[in-house]
Write a protein that holds these residues in place. Structure first.
Motif, mmCIF file in Angstrom:
data_model
loop_
_atom_site.group_PDB
_atom_site.id
_atom_site.type_symbol
_atom_site.label_atom_id
_atom_site.label_comp_id
_atom_site.label_asym_id
_atom_site.label_seq_id
_atom_site.Cartn_x
_atom_site.Cartn_y
_atom_site.Cartn_z
ATOM 1 N N LEU A 148 56.424 38.805 44.837
ATOM 2 C CA LEU A 148 55.267 38.748 43.936
ATOM 3 C C LEU A 148 54.020 39.390 44.560
ATOM 4 N N VAL A 149 53.419 40.304 43.827
ATOM 5 C CA VAL A 149 52.108 40.862 44.198
ATOM 6 C C VAL A 149 51.171 40.604 43.031
ATOM 7 N N TRP A 150 50.067 39.938 43.287
ATOM 8 C CA TRP A 150 49.124 39.623 42.207
ATOM 9 C C TRP A 150 47.727 39.721 42.807
ATOM 10 N N HIS A 151 46.871 40.521 42.230
ATOM 11 C CA HIS A 151 45.551 40.715 42.825
ATOM 12 C C HIS A 151 44.651 39.509 42.575
ATOM 13 N N THR A 152 44.323 38.813 43.665
ATOM 14 C CA THR A 152 43.375 37.685 43.601
ATOM 15 C C THR A 152 42.366 37.875 44.727
ATOM 16 N N THR A 153 41.210 37.258 44.576
ATOM 17 C CA THR A 153 40.254 37.341 45.687
ATOM 18 C C THR A 153 40.393 36.139 46.614
ATOM 19 N N ASP A 154 40.837 35.001 46.083
ATOM 20 C CA ASP A 154 41.019 33.809 46.921
ATOM 21 C C ASP A 154 42.504 33.717 47.296
ATOM 22 N N ARG A 155 42.863 34.387 48.377
ATOM 23 C CA ARG A 155 44.292 34.487 48.724
ATOM 24 C C ARG A 155 44.850 33.167 49.241
ATOM 25 N N GLU A 156 43.988 32.353 49.832
ATOM 26 C CA GLU A 156 44.464 31.049 50.334
ATOM 27 C C GLU A 156 44.837 30.166 49.150
#
Ligand SMILES: C[S@@+](CC[C@H](N)C(=O)[O-])C[C@H]1O[C@@H](n2cnc3c(N)ncnc32)[C@H](O)[C@@H]1O
Length: 260
Positions: A148-156
Motif C-alpha cells: 500500500l502507498v497512500w499519500h499522507t502527511t502524518d505518516r505515524e
C-alpha cells in the motif's frame, strides 16, 4: 479480534466498491488469464456479490456450469439476484475449507480476494486440488497490504491506522506464501502477475474513495486508534486531494496454477 464482516451492509459496500472501474479492470484481467471456455464447469470460491460468477457464466455459456460458493447469506442473496438471468449459475452456501463437491468436479476454479480470510490455507488448497480434475486450472488473487502507498502527511498516524486495518483479514501478507502453498497442495504455478489498483486522483468512483471510508470505520477501537484519529486520517487524505497531490496504489498478486 473479529475480521471484516460480510453482513448486509458489508455486502452492499463490497458490491459498490467492486463496481468501480478499478475493480472492473481487475476482473477483466482475471478472466483473460483464466480463459474460461464454452461448456466448462467452473467454481468461484468466495463468490461475494457475484460479478465474476456472472462473467464466468457468460464465457462458459449455457452448456457449461458456474458454481459460486460463499458463507455470507447477504452476499449470496446479491449474487443470486445478479445470476437470475443465467440459470447455469448456482450460488451456494459454504466454506473454502470444506468444499461441498465430489472429487474432480471442475475444469477450473477461482478465488479472488478470499483466501486472505481463510484461516487454514493448507486445508483450503487441498480441497481446491481435490475438486479440480487433473490438468484443471485455478486462479488465486490476493492483496499484500505491505504494497500500500497512500499519500499522507502524518505518516505515524497512517502506520497505526493501517496496522489496525490489517486485522480485517486473517492473512494480510498471504501472496508471499501462495506459490509455495499451491505447489505443496499439488499444483504447478506456471504464471504469476500483479494487478495494480492505482488512483492518482480521488473521486467517488475510485477503489480508494470507497476503501478509505471502510477503513476509517473498521479501525476505531483497534490498536489504540480513536474515532478522532480516524477522522484526522480521513481529513489528511482528503486534504491531499484538495491540494492536488493525492496518490493511492495497492498491489494484488495473481497466481495461475495447474492441478498435477
Ligand atoms: C472481498 S470479498 C470478494 C468477493 C469476490 N471473490 C470478488 O472478488 O468479487 C470476500 C468474500 O470472501 C468470502 N469469504 C470469507 N471467508 C470465506 C471462507 N472461509 N470461504 C469462502 N468464502 C469466504 C466473503 O463472504 C466475501 O464474500
Amino acid at each position: 479480534m473479529a475480521t471484516l464482516e460480510f453482513d448486509e451492509e458489508g455486502a452492499r459496500r463490497v458490491e459498490r466498491t467492486y463496481a468501480t472501474p478499478d475493480v472492473v479492470a481487475q476482473r477483466a484481467q482475471v478472466l483473460a488469464l483464466l480463459a474460461p471456455q464454452p461448456g466448462e464447469r467452473v467454481l468461484d470460491i468466495g463468490s461475494g456479490p457475484g460479478y465474476l460468477a456472472a462473467s464466468l457464466a457468460d464465457a462458459v455459456g449455457p452448456t457449461g456450469t458456474v458454481y459460486g460458493l460463499d458463507p455470507s447469506p447477504a452476499m449470496n442473496a446479491i449474487a443470486r439476484s445478479r445470476s437470475a438471468t443465467r440459470p447455469w449459475i448456482r450460488i451456494e452456501d459454504g466454506d473454502a475449507a470444506t468444499l461441498p463437491y465430489p472429487d474432480s468436479s471442475f475444469d477450473a476454479a477461482v478465488a479472488t480476494q478470499v483466501y486472505e480470510y481463510v484461516p487454514d490455507m493448507p486445508r483450503a488448497l487441498a480441497e481446491l486440488r481435490r475438486v479440480l480434475r487433473a490438468g484443471g486450472r485455478t486462479l488465486v488473487l490476493d492483496t499484500d497490504w505491505d504494497s500500500l502507498v497512500w499519500h499522507t502527511t502524518d505518516r505515524e498516524l497512517h502506520r497505526r491506522v493501517i496496522a489496525a486495518w490489517e486485522e480485517h483479514v486473517v492473512h494480510p501478507h498471504l501472496p508471499c506464501l501462495l506459490a509455495g502453498l499451491l505447489r505443496r497442495a499439488g499444483f504447478t504455478v506456471p504464471e504469476q502477475r500483479v494487478v495494480v489498483l492505482f488512483n492518482p486522483q480521488l473521486h467517488a468512483q475510485t477503489f480508494s474513495a470507497n476503501m478509505m471510508e471502510l477503513i476509517a470505520e473498521f479501525v476505531v477501537g483497534r490498536r489504540g486508534v480513536t474515532a478522532e484519529d480516524a477522522v484526522a486520517w480521513l481529513g489528511d487524505l482528503r486534504a491531499r486531494a484538495d491540494e492536488g497531490d493525492y496518490l493511492f496504489s495497492l498491489t494484488r498478486y495473481v497466481f495461475l496454477a495447474t492441478a498435477t
